[in-house]
Design a protein around this motif. Sequence first.
Motif, short mmCIF file in Angstrom:
data_model
loop_
_atom_site.label_atom_id
_atom_site.label_comp_id
_atom_site.label_asym_id
_atom_site.label_seq_id
_atom_site.Cartn_x
_atom_site.Cartn_y
_atom_site.Cartn_z
N ASN A 99 6.02 -18.62 -7.36
CA ASN A 99 7.28 -18.20 -7.98
C ASN A 99 7.64 -16.75 -7.67
OD1 ASN A 99 7.67 -20.70 -9.17
ND2 ASN A 99 6.52 -20.16 -11.03
N SER A 100 6.63 -15.97 -7.21
CA SER A 100 6.88 -14.55 -6.97
C SER A 100 6.79 -14.15 -5.50
CB SER A 100 5.88 -13.70 -7.77
OG SER A 100 4.55 -14.03 -7.38
N GLU A 101 6.41 -15.08 -4.59
CA GLU A 101 6.31 -14.70 -3.17
C GLU A 101 6.50 -15.91 -2.28
OE1 GLU A 101 3.37 -12.18 -0.22
OE2 GLU A 101 2.46 -13.61 -1.62
N LEU A 102 7.20 -15.64 -1.15
CA LEU A 102 7.28 -16.57 -0.03
C LEU A 102 6.82 -15.79 1.20
CD1 LEU A 102 8.08 -19.23 1.37
CD2 LEU A 102 10.42 -18.34 1.51
N ARG A 103 5.65 -16.18 1.75
CA ARG A 103 5.10 -15.47 2.90
C ARG A 103 4.97 -16.45 4.06
NH1 ARG A 103 -0.75 -13.41 2.33
NH2 ARG A 103 0.08 -12.87 0.25
N VAL A 104 5.53 -16.07 5.22
CA VAL A 104 5.61 -16.95 6.38
C VAL A 104 5.10 -16.19 7.60
CG1 VAL A 104 7.17 -18.25 7.89
CG2 VAL A 104 7.58 -18.18 5.41
N SER A 105 4.33 -16.88 8.46
CA SER A 105 3.85 -16.28 9.70
C SER A 105 4.61 -16.86 10.88
CB SER A 105 2.36 -16.52 9.88
OG SER A 105 2.09 -17.91 10.06
N LEU A 106 4.81 -16.02 11.90
CA LEU A 106 5.45 -16.43 13.15
C LEU A 106 4.49 -16.12 14.28
CD1 LEU A 106 7.82 -17.33 14.95
CD2 LEU A 106 8.73 -15.00 14.75
N THR A 107 3.99 -17.17 14.93
CA THR A 107 3.01 -16.98 16.00
C THR A 107 3.70 -16.88 17.35
OG1 THR A 107 2.74 -19.39 16.24
CG2 THR A 107 1.25 -18.24 14.71
#
Length: 408
Positions: A99-107
């Motif tokens: 509810n407090s974070e959306l973390r996404v990686s791009l390789t």
Amino acid sequence: MASRTEPSGCSGRGGGGVPGLLPLLLLLAAAALVPRGDGQNLVTEDVTVVEGEVATISCRVKNSDDSVIQLLNPNRQTIYFRDFRPLKDSRFQLVNFSNSELRVSLTNVSVSDEGRYFCQLYTDPPQEIYTTITVLVPPRNLIIDIQKEIAVEGDAIELNCTAMASRPASTIRWFKGNKELTGKSEVEQWSDMFTVTSRLLLTVGREDDGVPVICLVDHPAVKDLQTQRYLEVMYKPQVRVLLNYPLQGLTREGEPLELTCTALGKPQPTDMKWLRIDDEMPQHVVVSGSNLLISNLNKTDNGTYRCEASNAVGKSHADYMLFVYDSRAGDEGSIRAVDHAVIGGVVAVVVFAMLCLLIVLGRYFARHKGTYFTHEAKGADDAADADTAIINAEGGQNNSEEKKEYFI
């Protein structure tokens, strides 16, 4: 009965189903039109990444109220809506969702991925903030080109170092050994890439032979990227004449003389010869390669003897001035040295004896002078007044004289 099939990839991370693809797409399309808010409740950071590596984008909510978070690419296409990825680019992977974070990686980041990425929070009013991805590209190649592969001492040579296809433009530094030099750089831009060429002008000497010239690149995407070339410098011989005998350096009649000539150059000298300046070489002189030998010196050998050496670069020489002394020259010098030492010793003894005599005489005179004053005052010690003391003193002196006369 017709069965209903859920669209592939539409289930949430926790296994909860999504009602249908069409309503979801309509919701996403509506979300893309949401005006940008001031982002007062969203936090993110800019990302700098090297091409080919992994970039991580984080959208965080300071005070969570369970509102929906989504991430959009520079074309405002939704990458992640909550924990669902509508975008087909599989390089984007969910790292963390709450509810407090959306973390996404791009390789495997490429230059085309550079730009602004938007974090959106569905509140009333909606909020939006963006993060910028900057892609660094290290130089593809680093090449040193040298104008002359082989230089001659005193030549001015040009070296060029090229760092190709980097982003941003590279900074090139030059070193000769441990000493930093200054070059002149030119930058060319091709699309989003930069090619930098630095030119170095260098005047070389014999001390530069075998010394590395280093081209070093300063770039945020790479560390310790460098290449080097070793200088090859040709130079004429450096000649020295060494005295092998006599060891003391005193050349006397009847004794031998041996000289050796050394020469260092590049290429190594192959032609070496001895000659006598302003006169012919004596017949009894023996020359063997780099050595010169006179077995029995005489005064006719006096003069200047020269050793010459040459190579493909040039010719150099060194001289030895010969002066032949009498056969007794060294002995007479030794006798004179002994005589001076003896004379000096005698003088020192005489001075010491005179000082001792003066001390004895001084003490003798000081002692007798004290005795005289003692007798002169005798008889005056018991006087009642000054007149009586004078009379007693005179009387004492007369009595002393009388005693002396009587004694005699």
